[in-house]
Design a protein around this motif. Structure first.
Motif, PDB file in Angstrom:
ATOM      1  N   UNK A   1       0.832  -1.202   0.000  1.00  0.00           N
ATOM      2  CA  UNK A   1       0.000   0.000   0.000  1.00  0.00           C
ATOM      3  C   UNK A   1       0.870   1.257   0.000  1.00  0.00           C
ATOM      4  N   UNK A   2       0.273   2.363  -0.414  1.00  0.00           N
ATOM      5  CA  UNK A   2       0.967   3.641  -0.393  1.00  0.00           C
ATOM      6  C   UNK A   2       0.572   4.422   0.848  1.00  0.00           C
ATOM      7  N   UNK A   3       1.393   5.397   1.197  1.00  0.00           N
ATOM      8  CA  UNK A   3       1.135   6.175   2.399  1.00  0.00           C
ATOM      9  C   UNK A   3       1.820   7.520   2.289  1.00  0.00           C
TER      10      UNK A   3
ATOM     11  N   UNK B   1      11.664   6.526  -0.644  1.00  0.00           N
ATOM     12  CA  UNK B   1      10.641   7.450  -0.162  1.00  0.00           C
ATOM     13  C   UNK B   1      10.718   8.754  -0.950  1.00  0.00           C
ATOM     14  N   UNK B   2       9.660   9.554  -0.814  1.00  0.00           N
ATOM     15  CA  UNK B   2       9.633  10.874  -1.437  1.00  0.00           C
ATOM     16  C   UNK B   2       9.282  11.904  -0.386  1.00  0.00           C
TER      17      UNK B   2
ATOM     18  N   UNK C   1       6.109  12.987   3.910  1.00  0.00           N
ATOM     19  CA  UNK C   1       6.946  11.830   3.635  1.00  0.00           C
ATOM     20  C   UNK C   1       6.022  10.764   3.071  1.00  0.00           C
ATOM     21  N   UNK C   2       6.379  10.229   1.907  1.00  0.00           N
ATOM     22  CA  UNK C   2       5.490   9.265   1.297  1.00  0.00           C
ATOM     23  C   UNK C   2       6.207   8.043   0.752  1.00  0.00           C
ATOM     24  N   UNK C   3       5.431   6.966   0.729  1.00  0.00           N
ATOM     25  CA  UNK C   3       5.878   5.686   0.189  1.00  0.00           C
ATOM     26  C   UNK C   3       4.880   5.259  -0.892  1.00  0.00           C
ATOM     27  N   UNK C   4       5.399   4.611  -1.933  1.00  0.00           N
ATOM     28  CA  UNK C   4       4.508   4.113  -2.983  1.00  0.00           C
ATOM     29  C   UNK C   4       4.202   2.632  -2.820  1.00  0.00           C
ATOM     30  N   UNK C   5       5.001   1.931  -2.071  1.00  0.00           N
ATOM     31  CA  UNK C   5       4.758   0.506  -1.863  1.00  0.00           C
ATOM     32  C   UNK C   5       5.403   0.079  -0.551  1.00  0.00           C
ATOM     33  N   UNK C   6       4.640   0.107   0.528  1.00  0.00           N
ATOM     34  CA  UNK C   6       5.187  -0.180   1.850  1.00  0.00           C
ATOM     35  C   UNK C   6       5.596  -1.638   1.994  1.00  0.00           C
ATOM     36  N   UNK C   7       6.590  -1.836   2.846  1.00  0.00           N
ATOM     37  CA  UNK C   7       7.034  -3.174   3.207  1.00  0.00           C
ATOM     38  C   UNK C   7       6.977  -3.309   4.726  1.00  0.00           C
TER      39      UNK C   7
END
Lengths: 107, 123
Positions: free
Chosen positions: B16-18, B68-69, B81-87
């Motif tokens: 998921x993204x966040x 991250x971005x 702070x964002x993630x496109x595909x969390x682990x």
């Protein structure tokens, strides 16, 4: 990548002087800061620009940086100083880097 | 009074993204770097990257570059702070902090910190 090395733990008796070291290649050519983090809290800056104390930080906290080692000294250590302390360096090439942290136990 | 207020805890599934946020107040937001710092459970502090909201100049730690971005919205004095595909390995507390810099030197450290955002990634 640039690395900073700290001892994992330091113990001190109340009223005595605690010394925490932070080692890195030619660390003295960069600026060192120190943070205090207590359980469940955000870190707090206690020393910046090698040896300056932010407003509100007690005078018993002092810092020094030269050669390959930066040092945080806590004089007259109190039980409330028990925490994890992190060093952090800033250089124009390395940017921001944290050390691994040192758990200070006051006993 | 300088304040950094972060968004609330998140529970996400792998993949998921966040996007989490950090709102600044009590100072000139655009004039100070905002850094993001990761703290994995029981572990130390890791600098992820920093942004200068004035011009969106962004610097990343090599360890987090591409993972991250970091962005900022000057109009709302908010950094992200964002993630496109969390682990699962992204499970951690994330702090934002104000970086004090002058004359091209950030010797002032991170002088104010947010309360942290706990991100939990689990299937």
């Amino acid at each position: 990548s640039y690395e900073l090395t700290q001892p994992s733990s330091v113990s001190v008796s109340p009223g005595q002087t605690a010394t925490i070291t932070c080692s890195g290649d030619n660390l003295g050519s960069q600026y060192a800061c120190w943070y205090q983090q207590k359980p469940g809290q955000s870190p707090m800056l206690v020393i910046y620009q090698d040896n300056k104390r932010p407003s509100g930080i007690p005078e018993r906290f002092s810092g020094f940086n030269s050669g390959d080692t930066a040092t945080l000294t806590i004089s007259g250590t109190q039980p409330i100083d028990e925490a994890v302390y992190y060093c952090q360096a800033w250089g124009s090439n390395t940017l921001w880097v944290f050390g691994g942290g040192t758990k200070l136990t006051v006993l | 009074e300088v304040q950094l207020v972060q968004s609330g805890a998140e529970v996400k599934k792998p993949g998921e993204s966040l996007k989490i946020s950090c709102g600044g107040s009590g100072y000139t937001f655009i004039g100070y770097w905002i850094g993001w710092v990761r703290q994995m459970p029981g572990r130390g502090l890791e600098w992820m990257g920093s942004i200068l909201p004035e011009d969106s100049n962004t610097r990343y730690s090599p360890s987090f570059q591409g993972q991250v971005t970091i962005s900022a919205d000057k109009s709302t004095s908010t950094a992200y702070l964002q993630w496109s595909g969390l682990q699962a390995s992204d499970t951690a507390m994330y702090y934002c902090a104000r970086g004090y810099c002058s004359d091209g030197s950030c010797s002032g450290g991170f002088d104010h910190w947010g309360q942290g955002t706990l991100v939990t990634v689990s299937s």
